[in-house]
Scaffold this active site. Structure first.
Site, PDB file in Angstrom:
ATOM      1  N   LEU A  37     -21.691   5.399  38.787  1.00 15.96           N
ATOM      2  CA  LEU A  37     -22.513   4.957  39.777  1.00 15.96           C
ATOM      3  C   LEU A  37     -23.457   3.734  39.153  1.00 15.96           C
ATOM      4  O   LEU A  37     -24.076   4.128  38.091  1.00 15.96           O
ATOM      5  CB  LEU A  37     -23.325   5.756  40.653  1.00 15.96           C
ATOM      6  CG  LEU A  37     -24.191   5.451  41.797  1.00 15.96           C
ATOM      7  CD1 LEU A  37     -22.942   4.982  42.857  1.00 15.96           C
ATOM      8  CD2 LEU A  37     -24.927   6.487  42.346  1.00 15.96           C
ATOM      9  N   SER A 103     -19.731  10.729  35.283  1.00 16.61           N
ATOM     10  CA  SER A 103     -20.696  10.900  36.393  1.00 16.61           C
ATOM     11  C   SER A 103     -19.775  10.753  37.720  1.00 16.61           C
ATOM     12  O   SER A 103     -18.673  11.356  37.806  1.00 16.61           O
ATOM     13  CB  SER A 103     -21.574   9.787  36.493  1.00 16.61           C
ATOM     14  OG  SER A 103     -22.668  10.124  37.266  1.00 16.61           O
ATOM     15  N   GLN A 104     -20.322   9.857  38.827  1.00 17.88           N
ATOM     16  CA  GLN A 104     -19.278   9.804  39.848  1.00 17.88           C
ATOM     17  C   GLN A 104     -17.647   9.239  39.408  1.00 17.88           C
ATOM     18  O   GLN A 104     -16.659   9.732  40.185  1.00 17.88           O
ATOM     19  CB  GLN A 104     -19.670   8.442  40.637  1.00 17.88           C
ATOM     20  CG  GLN A 104     -18.707   8.020  41.797  1.00 17.88           C
ATOM     21  CD  GLN A 104     -19.508   6.945  42.577  1.00 17.88           C
ATOM     22  OE1 GLN A 104     -20.395   7.186  43.263  1.00 17.88           O
ATOM     23  NE2 GLN A 104     -18.929   5.729  42.558  1.00 17.88           N
ATOM     24  N   ASP A 220     -30.128  16.766  31.954  1.00 19.52           N
ATOM     25  CA  ASP A 220     -29.395  15.469  32.560  1.00 19.52           C
ATOM     26  C   ASP A 220     -30.380  14.674  33.319  1.00 19.52           C
ATOM     27  O   ASP A 220     -30.572  13.375  33.065  1.00 19.52           O
ATOM     28  CB  ASP A 220     -28.335  16.118  33.199  1.00 19.52           C
ATOM     29  CG  ASP A 220     -27.518  14.719  33.778  1.00 19.52           C
ATOM     30  OD1 ASP A 220     -26.726  14.365  32.951  1.00 19.52           O
ATOM     31  OD2 ASP A 220     -27.889  14.388  35.113  1.00 19.52           O
ATOM     32  N   HIS A 275     -29.131  11.588  31.392  1.00 18.85           N
ATOM     33  CA  HIS A 275     -28.013  11.177  32.274  1.00 18.85           C
ATOM     34  C   HIS A 275     -27.386  10.129  31.629  1.00 18.85           C
ATOM     35  O   HIS A 275     -26.148  10.103  31.431  1.00 18.85           O
ATOM     36  CB  HIS A 275     -28.128  11.003  33.777  1.00 18.85           C
ATOM     37  CG  HIS A 275     -26.904  10.954  34.459  1.00 18.85           C
ATOM     38  ND1 HIS A 275     -25.964  12.146  34.443  1.00 18.85           N
ATOM     39  CD2 HIS A 275     -26.123   9.895  35.127  1.00 18.85           C
ATOM     40  CE1 HIS A 275     -24.917  11.461  35.095  1.00 18.85           C
ATOM     41  NE2 HIS A 275     -25.123  10.569  35.787  1.00 18.85           N
TER      42      HIS A 275
END
Ligand SMILES: *[C@@H]1O[C@H](CO)[C@@H](O)[C@H](O)[C@H]1NC(C)=O
Ligand SMILES: *[C@@H]1O[C@H](CO)[C@@H](O)[C@H](O)[C@H]1NC(C)=O
Length: 294
Positions: A37, A103-104, A220, A275
């Site tokens: 993202l 991630s996404q 994260d 993250h």
């Protein structure tokens, strides 16, 4: 510069060198990277350098689609376009490819693997990805929904227009399970939380991968609960239930239990990684990623 005469003088050496170059080039499967993202290829330059430092000659491709703000677009639309881009790379790699998805991007990759019958992905490396969904107050959430806290996001997300925003499509509110099952059009299908006619085919497609690598960690700061990166998630009291006790695991709705029984699920937990650092941390690369990229 060597004179051509000298080169001609040692054809055997030249042939050996060429052979060696060819072997090296064939030694590593291409690596395809899918971003997360609000980011894009730019954020993965460091990772590409790491890969080529340790495995010289590896073809690394970061898919240049749905970057930055466009990453909020609907998930299935993104899956379709990422598939087109990755399909052509797979076609040119008869020995298969590896996927690193951040991630996404990890959800985009899993959806792509489940819905692509003839893929040749060897290692699917899911890098701090909310595989079991997301439920948490984070900076990202504040940015997308300035007026909402995690408790109220469902009022936006679990509606038809909400499901046109990527983050809503894996928003997994443990206190509004019914609305989730009624309205979610992405994660619920992918996890087999709701029944649909393609469940069996999707499971078979997903099971074509040789290895599932799940990477995440407690510091994260974005993926919530962080165990979602390992397929753990909250129950209705917000206690984290680990992967093997999840219903989608026990019912093997999308192949996770079979993969695990095959010995092909590998988790890597690293503390002290924020993250946005996962893809650029050399320790993480060496401990969790490098050995799968052969
Ligand atoms: C995305 O953001 C980066 C900077 O973070 C920028 O270099 C790039 O051009 C942007 N891409 C698009 C498609 O807007
Ligand atoms: C890199 O990862 C290690 C753990 O694997 C961690 O201890 C270290 O703090 C991380 N560094 C950064 C800058 O994220």
């Amino acid at each position: 510069m060597r004179s051509p005469q000298k080169l001609r003088g040692s054809p055997l050496l030249m042939r050996l060198l060429l052979l060696l170059v060819a072997l090296c080039a064939e030694g590593y499967r291409p690596v395809v990277i899918v971003h997360g993202l609000f980011d894009g290829p730019k954020q993965f330059e460091t990772l590409s350098v790491y890969i080529n430092k340790v495995h010289p000659g590896t073809e690394v491709r970061v898919i240049d689609l749905y970057n930055n703000m466009s990453s909020l677009k609907p998930m299935w639309r993104q899956v379709t376009d990422f598939r087109k881009a990755i399909d052509s790379i797979m076609t040119n790699a008869p020995d298969g490819i590896h996927l690193i998805c951040f991630s996404q991007g990890g959800l985009i990759c899993r959806a792509l693997l489940s819905t692509t019958p003839s893929h040749n992905v060897h290692a699917f490396i899911s890098l701090s990805s909310p595989q079991a969904g997301q439920y948490g107050d984070t900076d990202y959430l504040k940015w997308v929904f300035p007026k909402h806290l995690k408790k109220t996001v469902f009022t936006f997300c679990y509606r038809r227009f909400g499901q046109k925003v990527s983050v809503c499509e894996y928003w997994n509110d443990p206190h509004h399970r019914f609305q989730y099952l009624q309205n979610n059009n992405f994660l619920s299908m992918l996890n087999g939380d709701i029944h649909h006619s393609n469940i069996k085919a999707w499971r078979e497609n997903f099971l074509r991968i040789r290895k599932l690598v799940l990477i995440g960690g407690p510091d994260d700061g974005v993926i919530t609960p962080w165990q979602s990166s390992h397929f753990g998630f909250y129950d209705s009291n917000e206690n984290v239930i680990e992967m093997r006790d999840q219903e989608f695991y026990r019912k093997d709705t999308f192949g996770l239990k079979t993969l695990d029984a095959r010995g092909d699920v590998w988790t890597c937990t690293q503390p002290e990684v924020k993250h946005v650092q996962w893809h650029s941390n050399y320790t993480v690369f060496m401990r969790c990623i490098e050995k799968w990229l052969t």
